[in-house]
Design a protein around this motif. Structure first.
Motif, PDB file in Angstrom:
ATOM      1  N   UNK A 205       6.762  -8.248 -13.282  1.00 39.23           N
ATOM      2  CA  UNK A 205       7.444  -9.320 -12.561  1.00 39.23           C
ATOM      3  C   UNK A 205       8.439  -8.804 -11.526  1.00 39.23           C
ATOM      4  N   UNK A 206       8.658  -7.505 -11.466  1.00 44.52           N
ATOM      5  CA  UNK A 206       9.642  -6.950 -10.542  1.00 44.52           C
ATOM      6  C   UNK A 206       9.345  -7.368  -9.098  1.00 44.52           C
ATOM      7  N   UNK A 207      10.366  -7.832  -8.369  1.00 40.97           N
ATOM      8  CA  UNK A 207      10.141  -8.268  -6.983  1.00 40.97           C
ATOM      9  C   UNK A 207       9.480  -7.211  -6.104  1.00 40.97           C
ATOM     10  N   UNK A 208       9.854  -5.937  -6.289  1.00 41.38           N
ATOM     11  CA  UNK A 208       9.335  -4.889  -5.421  1.00 41.38           C
ATOM     12  C   UNK A 208       7.822  -4.709  -5.550  1.00 41.38           C
ATOM     13  N   UNK A 209       7.233  -5.168  -6.640  1.00 36.60           N
ATOM     14  CA  UNK A 209       5.783  -5.047  -6.823  1.00 36.60           C
ATOM     15  C   UNK A 209       5.014  -5.884  -5.792  1.00 36.60           C
ATOM     16  N   UNK A 210       5.672  -6.877  -5.214  1.00 35.86           N
ATOM     17  CA  UNK A 210       4.995  -7.785  -4.292  1.00 35.86           C
ATOM     18  C   UNK A 210       5.263  -7.435  -2.827  1.00 35.86           C
ATOM     19  N   UNK A 211       5.976  -6.331  -2.597  1.00 32.83           N
ATOM     20  CA  UNK A 211       6.360  -5.989  -1.230  1.00 32.83           C
ATOM     21  C   UNK A 211       5.161  -5.708  -0.323  1.00 32.83           C
ATOM     22  N   UNK A 212       4.249  -4.888  -0.772  1.00 37.20           N
ATOM     23  CA  UNK A 212       3.117  -4.511   0.084  1.00 37.20           C
ATOM     24  C   UNK A 212       2.287  -5.727   0.471  1.00 37.20           C
ATOM     25  N   UNK A 213       1.974  -6.564  -0.488  1.00 39.66           N
ATOM     26  CA  UNK A 213       1.196  -7.775  -0.201  1.00 39.66           C
ATOM     27  C   UNK A 213       1.967  -8.718   0.719  1.00 39.66           C
ATOM     28  N   UNK A 214       3.284  -8.785   0.505  1.00 40.75           N
ATOM     29  CA  UNK A 214       4.135  -9.633   1.347  1.00 40.75           C
ATOM     30  C   UNK A 214       4.043  -9.208   2.807  1.00 40.75           C
ATOM     31  N   UNK A 215       4.153  -7.930   3.045  1.00 41.83           N
ATOM     32  CA  UNK A 215       4.127  -7.442   4.420  1.00 41.83           C
ATOM     33  C   UNK A 215       2.746  -7.572   5.056  1.00 41.83           C
ATOM     34  N   UNK A 216       1.706  -7.579   4.257  1.00 41.00           N
ATOM     35  CA  UNK A 216       0.359  -7.784   4.795  1.00 41.00           C
ATOM     36  C   UNK A 216       0.168  -9.208   5.299  1.00 41.00           C
TER      37      UNK A 216
END
Length: 331
Positions: free
Chosen positions: A248-259
């Motif tokens: 659930x860590x926010x940083x896990x979604x960073x790459x997908x977010x930037x895509x």
């Protein structure tokens, strides 16, 4: 005899004169009467030539109003219950709404063991917002939802993340005539900072600004939180689960977010090096992760206070000011 004849002649002349005078008078009306007729004709002409009035623009009919904080309830189809929140409305909100204003908005999330009242009762959000609205000439609305102890996640008990994205934002946007993504921010303290970061990364097209104060971006959840029966986040079958926490860590979604998001949100992060609840090392790591993904947050580390309201009441004005400045630059 001659005298009588002259008398008759004179009488006839007088009679003929009277007759002729009456005839002339009837053919030539008095000047006064002629003037009145001309005046009436002129009035008729002027009336027919009078331009049509230009319609006035719609005027505001709502009286000036002060800013206010209201307690509200809405039904959430995701939570399956009535859901409480507070809303800050800037001065003259009703008049501006009638004039068609679409208001910038801040969704502010409270911390663990809190509710929708914290940021307007224990923190002085209304005073901070009033001051910024006046200084920046920008009427901003703020929404303070009750997030329970959810960490703003979808858990086995409640779907708080879905409630925010599918219920709260669409319904308040409509109800309060709010603007879209470019004028929509999310922020929070402690657990609320964690939730603000995660919601930003999980939903790329919702927010343009995120402001985190003392964000609970732990690498290791404190034992007091792990064992607290009131906290359902990061638990499997009622017990704390490290894997669930890491996933659930926010940083896990960073790459997908930037895509998905070509213009990442602007981030403001503030915490104190003296925080004994969320170690500064954990926040530093989160900031480094953002920087590694080409997100350059405005990061302020203080050397006073702790993880408490006296500190947050000093940090929150900075976070609000950052959001207002971003709204101004994006208009």
């Amino acid at each position: 005899m001659k005298r009588n004849l002259w008398a008759v002649v004179i009488s006839a002349i007088v009679i003929i004169g009277v007759i002729l005078g009456g005839l002339v008078h009837s053919l030539n009306p008095p000047a006064k009467q002629t003037g009145q007729n001309h005046s009436k004709q002129e009035q008729t002409t002027k009336q027919s030539e009078k331009p049509k009035p230009v319609p006035r623009q719609k005027q505001a009919t709502v009286a000036p109003t002060p800013s206010r904080v209201l307690s509200r309830t809405m039904y959430s189809s995701q939570l399956h219950r009535n859901w409480r929140y507070r809303v800050y409305l800037p001065r003259n909100y009703d008049r501006l709404k009638q004039q068609g204003t679409h208001f910038p908005v801040i969704y502010m999330l409270h911390g663990l063991y809190g509710d929708e009242t914290n940021l307007t009762a224990q923190a002085h959000s209304k005073a901070y917002l009033d001051r910024l609205v006046a200084q920046k000439h920008l009427p901003v609305v703020a929404i303070f939802p009750d997030g329970g102890n959810s960490f703003y996640l979808n858990t086995t008990k409640e779907k708080m993340e879905s409630a925010i994205t599918n219920n709260l934002i669409p319904e308040t946007t409509k109800a309060y005539q709010l603007a879209g993504q470019n004028q929509r921010a999310i922020g929070g303290i402690s657990m609320g900072g964690y939730g603000a970061a995660r919601l930003t990364f999980r939903h790329p097209h919702l927010f343009s600004v995120a402001a985190l104060v003392s964000p609970a971006i732990w690498q290791k959840v404190p034992p007091t939180v792990q064992t607290n029966a009131q906290v359902d986040a990061f638990k499997v079958n009622g017990a704390f689960n490290q894997q669930a926490f890491e996933q659930a860590q926010p940083s896990r979604y960073l790459a997908n977010y930037l895509n998905q998001e070509k213009s990442p949100a602007h981030f403001y992060i503030e915490t104190t090096a003296l925080d004994t609840t969320v170690p500064i090392a954990d926040v530093n790591l989160f900031v480094k992760q953002l920087q590694q993904h080409q997100i350059k947050p405005t990061y302020q580390v203080d050397h006073f206070g702790n993880h408490n309201w006296p500190y947050w009441n000093r940090a929150l004005p900075n976070a609000y000011r950052y959001i207002f400045n971003q709204f101004k630059s994006q208009r």
